[in-house]
Motif scaffolding. Structure first.
Motif, PDB file in Angstrom:
ATOM      1  N   SER A  72       0.817  -1.221   0.000  1.00 54.77           N
ATOM      2  CA  SER A  72       0.000   0.000   0.000  1.00 54.77           C
ATOM      3  C   SER A  72       0.843   1.260   0.000  1.00 54.77           C
ATOM      4  O   SER A  72       0.381   2.319  -0.428  1.00 54.77           O
ATOM      5  N   ILE A  73       2.065   1.151   0.474  1.00 59.40           N
ATOM      6  CA  ILE A  73       2.961   2.307   0.439  1.00 59.40           C
ATOM      7  C   ILE A  73       3.142   2.774  -1.005  1.00 59.40           C
ATOM      8  O   ILE A  73       3.314   3.958  -1.273  1.00 59.40           O
ATOM      9  N   GLY A  74       3.061   1.833  -1.934  1.00 58.39           N
ATOM     10  CA  GLY A  74       3.169   2.171  -3.350  1.00 58.39           C
ATOM     11  C   GLY A  74       2.082   3.132  -3.803  1.00 58.39           C
ATOM     12  O   GLY A  74       2.325   3.999  -4.651  1.00 58.39           O
ATOM     13  N   TYR A  75       0.877   3.010  -3.248  1.00 56.38           N
ATOM     14  CA  TYR A  75      -0.203   3.944  -3.585  1.00 56.38           C
ATOM     15  C   TYR A  75       0.174   5.364  -3.186  1.00 56.38           C
ATOM     16  O   TYR A  75      -0.076   6.318  -3.916  1.00 56.38           O
ATOM     17  N   VAL A  76       0.765   5.484  -2.014  1.00 53.94           N
ATOM     18  CA  VAL A  76       1.166   6.797  -1.508  1.00 53.94           C
ATOM     19  C   VAL A  76       2.239   7.395  -2.415  1.00 53.94           C
ATOM     20  O   VAL A  76       2.139   8.549  -2.855  1.00 53.94           O
ATOM     21  N   ILE A  77       3.257   6.618  -2.700  1.00 50.31           N
ATOM     22  CA  ILE A  77       4.356   7.080  -3.556  1.00 50.31           C
ATOM     23  C   ILE A  77       3.820   7.479  -4.932  1.00 50.31           C
ATOM     24  O   ILE A  77       4.128   8.563  -5.445  1.00 50.31           O
ATOM     25  N   ASN A  78       3.005   6.597  -5.515  1.00 47.79           N
ATOM     26  CA  ASN A  78       2.496   6.868  -6.867  1.00 47.79           C
ATOM     27  C   ASN A  78       1.610   8.103  -6.910  1.00 47.79           C
ATOM     28  O   ASN A  78       1.654   8.863  -7.884  1.00 47.79           O
ATOM     29  N   ALA A  79       0.823   8.328  -5.887  1.00 48.63           N
ATOM     30  CA  ALA A  79      -0.054   9.501  -5.883  1.00 48.63           C
ATOM     31  C   ALA A  79       0.763  10.789  -5.934  1.00 48.63           C
ATOM     32  O   ALA A  79       0.467  11.696  -6.715  1.00 48.63           O
TER      33      ALA A  79
END
Length: 123
Positions: free
Chosen positions: A84-91
């Motif tokens: 889910s950290i990937g969602y934060v980074i990608n946003a």
């Protein structure tokens, strides 16, 4: 979770996020397309040889190896939510790189994700 396990998870997440962003950059270069019987080969070749897409696919391949190494050390119930950290980074990168919207509602959702990952990591 020890430093090596956390580093593997973080590397896997970062590589996966980079892959998504690179694929998006590649499709931005190629432009909107539809697959039809008469254009599968030309569009497929255009996508296959687009440098951003090729690099994104390489990131996916490396992230798979790194993720398998992480899963050999960490329970999946802890490792998987870390993606889910990937969602934060990608946003945030998509906001900066592609000019995508980052409205208050999206930021609130990102806040919930960060809190959730923190709680899972502490368990």
């Amino acid at each position: 979770m020890n430093a090596v396990s956390f580093s593997l998870i973080l590397a896997g997440v970062l590589l996966n996020a980079a892959a998504q962003l690179l694929l998006k950059a590649g499709t931005n270069v190629v432009g909107h397309f539809e697959f039809h019987a008469d254009n599968i080969l030309p569009i497929g070749l255009k996508l296959a040889f687009q440098p951003y897409i090729m690099t994104g696919m390489a990131c996916y391949a490396v992230s798979l190896v790194v993720w398998i190494m992480a899963l050999s050390r960490v329970p999946v119930s802890i490792a998987y939510p870390m993606l889910s950290i990937g969602y934060v980074i990608n946003a945030f990168v998509a906001w900066h790189w592609f000019g995508e919207a980052l409205a208050a509602q999206k930021l609130l959702g990102i806040g919930f994700i960060v809190v959730g990952v923190f709680l899972v990591a502490r368990s």
